[in-house]
Design a protein around this motif. Structure first.
Motif, mmCIF file in Angstrom:
data_model
loop_
_atom_site.group_PDB
_atom_site.id
_atom_site.type_symbol
_atom_site.label_atom_id
_atom_site.label_comp_id
_atom_site.label_asym_id
_atom_site.label_seq_id
_atom_site.Cartn_x
_atom_site.Cartn_y
_atom_site.Cartn_z
ATOM 1 N N THR A 1 0.832 -1.207 0.000
ATOM 2 C CA THR A 1 0.000 0.000 0.000
ATOM 3 C C THR A 1 0.869 1.260 0.000
ATOM 4 O O THR A 1 0.512 2.262 -0.631
ATOM 5 C CB THR A 1 -0.955 0.035 1.206
ATOM 6 O OG1 THR A 1 -0.206 -0.018 2.430
ATOM 7 C CG2 THR A 1 -1.939 -1.129 1.160
ATOM 8 N N GLU A 2 2.001 1.221 0.703
ATOM 9 C CA GLU A 2 2.928 2.349 0.680
ATOM 10 C C GLU A 2 3.440 2.589 -0.742
ATOM 11 O O GLU A 2 3.528 3.732 -1.206
ATOM 12 C CB GLU A 2 4.110 2.084 1.615
ATOM 13 C CG GLU A 2 3.803 2.253 3.079
ATOM 14 C CD GLU A 2 3.644 3.725 3.457
ATOM 15 O OE1 GLU A 2 4.655 4.438 3.581
ATOM 16 O OE2 GLU A 2 2.484 4.163 3.605
ATOM 17 N N MET A 3 3.761 1.506 -1.430
ATOM 18 C CA MET A 3 4.267 1.595 -2.798
ATOM 19 C C MET A 3 3.205 2.202 -3.718
ATOM 20 O O MET A 3 3.507 3.067 -4.542
ATOM 21 C CB MET A 3 4.656 0.192 -3.283
ATOM 22 C CG MET A 3 5.192 0.127 -4.688
ATOM 23 S SD MET A 3 5.834 -1.527 -5.083
ATOM 24 C CE MET A 3 4.363 -2.550 -4.873
ATOM 25 N N LYS A 4 1.968 1.789 -3.553
ATOM 26 C CA LYS A 4 0.885 2.315 -4.396
ATOM 27 C C LYS A 4 0.657 3.806 -4.146
ATOM 28 O O LYS A 4 0.446 4.569 -5.085
ATOM 29 C CB LYS A 4 -0.405 1.523 -4.132
ATOM 30 C CG LYS A 4 -0.378 0.108 -4.693
ATOM 31 C CD LYS A 4 -1.627 -0.671 -4.301
ATOM 32 C CE LYS A 4 -1.616 -2.057 -4.922
ATOM 33 N NZ LYS A 4 -2.785 -2.876 -4.493
ATOM 34 N N CYS A 5 0.692 4.224 -2.894
ATOM 35 C CA CYS A 5 0.532 5.652 -2.585
ATOM 36 C C CYS A 5 1.694 6.462 -3.132
ATOM 37 O O CYS A 5 1.503 7.551 -3.698
ATOM 38 C CB CYS A 5 0.423 5.859 -1.072
ATOM 39 S SG CYS A 5 -1.109 5.287 -0.328
ATOM 40 N N ASP A 6 2.914 5.959 -2.953
ATOM 41 C CA ASP A 6 4.105 6.703 -3.339
ATOM 42 C C ASP A 6 4.218 6.852 -4.854
ATOM 43 O O ASP A 6 4.784 7.846 -5.344
ATOM 44 C CB ASP A 6 5.357 6.019 -2.788
ATOM 45 C CG ASP A 6 5.454 6.125 -1.268
ATOM 46 O OD1 ASP A 6 4.716 6.949 -0.686
ATOM 47 O OD2 ASP A 6 6.235 5.363 -0.677
ATOM 48 N N VAL A 7 3.694 5.872 -5.603
ATOM 49 C CA VAL A 7 3.749 5.952 -7.072
ATOM 50 C C VAL A 7 3.033 7.206 -7.553
ATOM 51 O O VAL A 7 3.556 7.949 -8.404
ATOM 52 C CB VAL A 7 3.128 4.687 -7.702
ATOM 53 C CG1 VAL A 7 2.793 4.927 -9.158
ATOM 54 C CG2 VAL A 7 4.078 3.512 -7.580
ATOM 55 N N LEU A 8 1.855 7.500 -7.031
ATOM 56 C CA LEU A 8 1.123 8.680 -7.445
ATOM 57 C C LEU A 8 1.693 9.950 -6.799
ATOM 58 O O LEU A 8 1.808 11.001 -7.447
ATOM 59 C CB LEU A 8 -0.353 8.531 -7.094
ATOM 60 C CG LEU A 8 -1.307 9.595 -7.647
ATOM 61 C CD1 LEU A 8 -1.180 9.700 -9.170
ATOM 62 C CD2 LEU A 8 -2.746 9.275 -7.266
ATOM 63 N N ALA A 9 2.077 9.843 -5.529
ATOM 64 C CA ALA A 9 2.613 11.014 -4.829
ATOM 65 C C ALA A 9 3.880 11.533 -5.501
ATOM 66 O O ALA A 9 4.116 12.753 -5.560
ATOM 67 C CB ALA A 9 2.904 10.655 -3.370
ATOM 68 N N SER A 10 4.700 10.640 -6.034
ATOM 69 C CA SER A 10 5.950 11.059 -6.661
ATOM 70 C C SER A 10 5.726 11.881 -7.917
ATOM 71 O O SER A 10 6.600 12.639 -8.342
ATOM 72 C CB SER A 10 6.791 9.823 -7.013
ATOM 73 O OG SER A 10 6.148 9.037 -8.011
ATOM 74 N N VAL A 11 4.531 11.770 -8.500
ATOM 75 C CA VAL A 11 4.243 12.483 -9.738
ATOM 76 C C VAL A 11 3.636 13.848 -9.472
ATOM 77 O O VAL A 11 3.933 14.827 -10.169
ATOM 78 C CB VAL A 11 3.262 11.664 -10.611
ATOM 79 C CG1 VAL A 11 2.908 12.418 -11.885
ATOM 80 C CG2 VAL A 11 3.879 10.310 -10.954
ATOM 81 N N ILE A 12 2.806 13.968 -8.438
ATOM 82 C CA ILE A 12 2.023 15.196 -8.278
ATOM 83 C C ILE A 12 2.532 16.129 -7.172
ATOM 84 O O ILE A 12 2.096 17.281 -7.088
ATOM 85 C CB ILE A 12 0.542 14.887 -8.022
ATOM 86 C CG1 ILE A 12 0.332 14.241 -6.660
ATOM 87 C CG2 ILE A 12 -0.018 14.019 -9.118
ATOM 88 C CD1 ILE A 12 -1.123 14.060 -6.318
ATOM 89 N N LEU A 13 3.429 15.640 -6.300
ATOM 90 C CA LEU A 13 3.946 16.492 -5.226
ATOM 91 C C LEU A 13 5.369 16.980 -5.511
ATOM 92 O O LEU A 13 6.117 16.335 -6.207
ATOM 93 C CB LEU A 13 3.909 15.745 -3.892
ATOM 94 C CG LEU A 13 2.516 15.419 -3.350
ATOM 95 C CD1 LEU A 13 2.637 14.639 -2.058
ATOM 96 C CD2 LEU A 13 1.708 16.682 -3.140
#
Length: 405
Positions: free
Chosen positions: A393-405
């Motif tokens: 779940t951390e990996m899934k959150c970080d995948v999107l966070a790395s693009v938009i933050l």
């Protein structure tokens, strides 16, 4: 063919991100709602605005809805279906290698000419910013201890034969003092995930959501085919060729449950004639999944209302809830402290040029003042390791966070 109006020099050309931001600002100024999306492997960005804020529906009858954009919650007892009508429609055809600073031509649907003029006037006269809701007390980060505890409870319930699979979810709130550029965040996501359904939705009821999902819920073509997909199993992409990807027994079993769930839905309506393609490994950003596609010729089986019937049977799917559905849903409602809202619901354009494309709302986030809330879940089976599920779940959150933050 739809009549189109190409934007002229009466308004200076804008970048794609600026067009998206201006659309959000305009619809917010009139209490409206809007949706921006691109289909998988398509460079066309679609923009749609409902200037009355969208219709809230407690029941869903897909065949009775007009053309527009549909957004559904995970649990309809907690939130409404939202239907956005096309008061304003446009497309942006993004060149494959366009720079984010390039100005872009936009084409408006000529049927909305009065509203196009209102939008043009707004751009000329107004200088506003996107409005964000304050972070509410019911949206907070799930602790590792709480999530691991839920996974352990899920494994125990599976061993007690209460259900075969369940999908606990979590929220990860990342605070930021920097005001987000929503339009640029959308464009970054669309560029990063060309083979995903990338969407941005804004309404007074739901707030602002952005997501990139690889999972088709239904694809329905009028007088044509119906399609749905079983997608499960997750691992990080490596340098190894996709064809050489190795899957564990747990991941194979998890995907098989989702496939079995779809086949059981077909059995409930006595549908036996369908094409099964897969399972095969697919790429979704930096992640890999197992995918099986099911396709039905609606004319051959004489079942024109198949999409409406299957939509009610499928949602929430085994991939986001569990199997059997009722028992897994009860477990989720009893153990999760947060509301999923529109995470793991579904969304997409409906009846657009005779075609409906609805996707499960995975890999998504919600924007607030000073924070972004990311949502993720992981499929649990008897062989699940709680620590590894947390890492997934951390990996899934970080995948999107790395693009938009």
């Amino acid at each position: 063919m739809e009549n189109r109006i190409q934007e002229t020099s009466t308004i200076k050309k804008l970048t794609a991100a600026e067009w998206v931001n201006k659309l959000i600002q305009f619809t917010q100024s009139v209490g409206g709602a809007c949706a921006v999306w691109k289909l998988p492997n398509d460079n066309t960005i679609n923009l749609l605005a409902d200037l009355k804020g969208g219709d809230q529906l407690s029941e869903l009858e897909l065949d009775e809805l007009s053309e527009g954009f549909l957004m559904a919650p995970f649990d309809v007892s907690e939130a409404h279906y939202l239907h956005f009508k096309p008061d304003l429609q446009a497309t942006i055809n993004m060149p494959e290698f366009a720079d984010s600073n390039d100005t872009i031509e936009i084409e408006w649907n000529a049927e909305n000419e009065v509203n196009v003029e209102k939008f043009r006037s707004f751009i000329k006269q107004q200088k506003t910013s996107v409005k964000l809701k304050p972070l509410t007390s019911n949206v907070s980060s799930t602790t590792k201890e709480a999530y691991v505890n839920n996974v352990e409870k899920g494994v125990e319930a599976i061993k007690a034969e209460q259900f075969y699979k369940v999908v606990p979810s979590k929220i990860k709130v990342i605070e930021s003092q920097k005001t987000p550029n929503i339009g640029q965040a959308y464009l970054n996501t669309a560029n990063k995930y060309p083979n995903a359904f990338v969407s941005l939705t804004v309404s007074p009821d739901s707030g602002i959501w952005l997501g990139a999902t690889p999972e088709i819920l239904i694809e329905d073509v009028h007088n044509g085919h119906f399609k749905t997909v079983a997608l499960a199993g997750t691992q990080r992409k490596t340098e190894r060729p996709i064809a050489e990807t190795a899957w564990t027994q747990k991941e194979i079993e998890e995907q098989a449950y989702v496939s079995r769930y779809i086949i059981n839905c077909f059995k409930k309506i006595r549908l036996r004639e369908y094409e099964e393609i897969g399972p095969k490994t697919i790429e979704a950003g930096h992640l890999l999944h197992l995918k099986t596609t099911y396709k039905v010729d609606k004319q051959a089986v004489n079942f024109p209302e198949l999409a409406s019937v299957m939509l009610k049977l499928l949602h929430p799917t085994s991939a986001v809830c569990g199997m059997p559905k009722d028992a897994a849903l009860q477990f989720i409602n009893e153990t999760e402290a947060h509301e999923r809202s529109y995470f793991s619901g579904f969304l997409g354009p409906i009846h657009k040029a005779g075609k409906t494309n609805l996707f499960v709302n995975l890999r998504c986030c919600q924007f607030f003042e000073g924070a972004v809330a990311f949502y993720a879940g992981a499929g649990i089976t008897e062989d699940s390791n709680p620590e590894k599920e947390w890492e997934e779940t951390e990996m899934k959150c970080d995948v999107l966070a790395s693009v938009i933050l």
